[in-house]
Design a protein around this motif. Sequence first.
Motif, PDB file in Angstrom:
ATOM      1  N   GLU A  77     -30.401  -6.137 -45.756  1.00 39.67           N
ATOM      2  CA  GLU A  77     -29.886  -5.302 -46.840  1.00 39.67           C
ATOM      3  C   GLU A  77     -28.570  -4.690 -46.377  1.00 39.67           C
ATOM      4  N   PRO A  78     -27.592  -4.621 -47.242  1.00 36.51           N
ATOM      5  CA  PRO A  78     -26.301  -4.079 -46.810  1.00 36.51           C
ATOM      6  C   PRO A  78     -26.364  -2.574 -46.592  1.00 36.51           C
ATOM      7  N   LEU A  81     -19.835  -4.277 -53.325  1.00 33.71           N
ATOM      8  CA  LEU A  81     -21.027  -5.020 -52.918  1.00 33.71           C
ATOM      9  C   LEU A  81     -21.693  -5.592 -54.153  1.00 33.71           C
ATOM     10  N   THR A  82     -22.050  -6.856 -54.097  1.00 37.34           N
ATOM     11  CA  THR A  82     -22.726  -7.493 -55.212  1.00 37.34           C
ATOM     12  C   THR A  82     -23.890  -8.311 -54.685  1.00 37.34           C
ATOM     13  N   ASP A  83     -25.083  -8.084 -55.227  1.00 36.83           N
ATOM     14  CA  ASP A  83     -26.245  -8.872 -54.829  1.00 36.83           C
ATOM     15  C   ASP A  83     -26.093 -10.286 -55.373  1.00 36.83           C
ATOM     16  N   GLN A  84     -26.110 -11.264 -54.486  1.00 39.03           N
ATOM     17  CA  GLN A  84     -25.948 -12.672 -54.853  1.00 39.03           C
ATOM     18  C   GLN A  84     -27.223 -13.475 -54.596  1.00 39.03           C
ATOM     19  N   SER A  85     -28.298 -12.815 -54.232  1.00 40.59           N
ATOM     20  CA  SER A  85     -29.509 -13.490 -53.772  1.00 40.59           C
ATOM     21  C   SER A  85     -30.047 -14.526 -54.750  1.00 40.59           C
ATOM     22  N   PRO A 111     -31.955 -11.874 -48.335  1.00 37.76           N
ATOM     23  CA  PRO A 111     -31.019 -11.357 -49.335  1.00 37.76           C
ATOM     24  C   PRO A 111     -29.583 -11.762 -48.999  1.00 37.76           C
ATOM     25  N   SER A 160     -25.673 -10.620 -49.981  1.00 35.82           N
ATOM     26  CA  SER A 160     -24.792  -9.644 -50.623  1.00 35.82           C
ATOM     27  C   SER A 160     -23.348 -10.060 -50.401  1.00 35.82           C
ATOM     28  N   SER A 161     -22.583 -10.071 -51.463  1.00 41.66           N
ATOM     29  CA  SER A 161     -21.153 -10.343 -51.368  1.00 41.66           C
ATOM     30  C   SER A 161     -20.437  -9.042 -51.027  1.00 41.66           C
ATOM     31  N   ILE A 162     -19.545  -9.105 -50.057  1.00 37.73           N
ATOM     32  CA  ILE A 162     -18.723  -7.960 -49.670  1.00 37.73           C
ATOM     33  C   ILE A 162     -17.275  -8.325 -49.977  1.00 37.73           C
TER      34      ILE A 162
END
Length: 181
Positions: free
Chosen positions: A82-83, A91-95, A29, A31-33
């Motif tokens: 996983e964040p 937080l944005t899921d970028q997967s 996964p 995740s963008s932080i």
Amino acid sequence: MPELIAKSALEGRSLTLGTVTLAEVDVGPISSIAVFPGGGKAVAKGLRTLGLAMPEPNAFAEKKGARIVWTGREQAFLMGAEPPALEGAALTDQSDGWAALALSGAGAVDVLARLVPVDLRLAALPVGRVIRTQLNHMNVVILRTGDHAFEILGFRSMARTAWHELETTMLMVAARAGTKI
């Protein structure tokens, strides 16, 4: 209702030409932080649960299968885990939006030198460093993972184009070296 089947961008392909190997890699996964103003301490506290911290500019760190990669000012990608709950950051899921390619071998720098407008020699970009740049005409994030190894993160929609550019360049480098293909 139809069942959707998740597929990788390049279906796990791998290729070796001459001294260089190119392969799609599964980084898990992503995740963008994006740290909010004043949110640094809260983000640091949350990342400590993974044994990580926000990376310095142009750096990445790994711990127990998780990797945190600098992507810009007060921004990073958390990969492979996983964040945790992070107060003080978006937080944005970028997967599904990114593809990762591994380029390795003695000629890897020679291949990238024909496509990337920055110096990627070991002295200029040591192991553990990262750079945002272009691979020909595509925006990418390049991680130096070993003396002769890189990971290239690019938009999933451009994965086949990136593969084509790298494969074509690998052919040229191998031919120039006189390697039988």
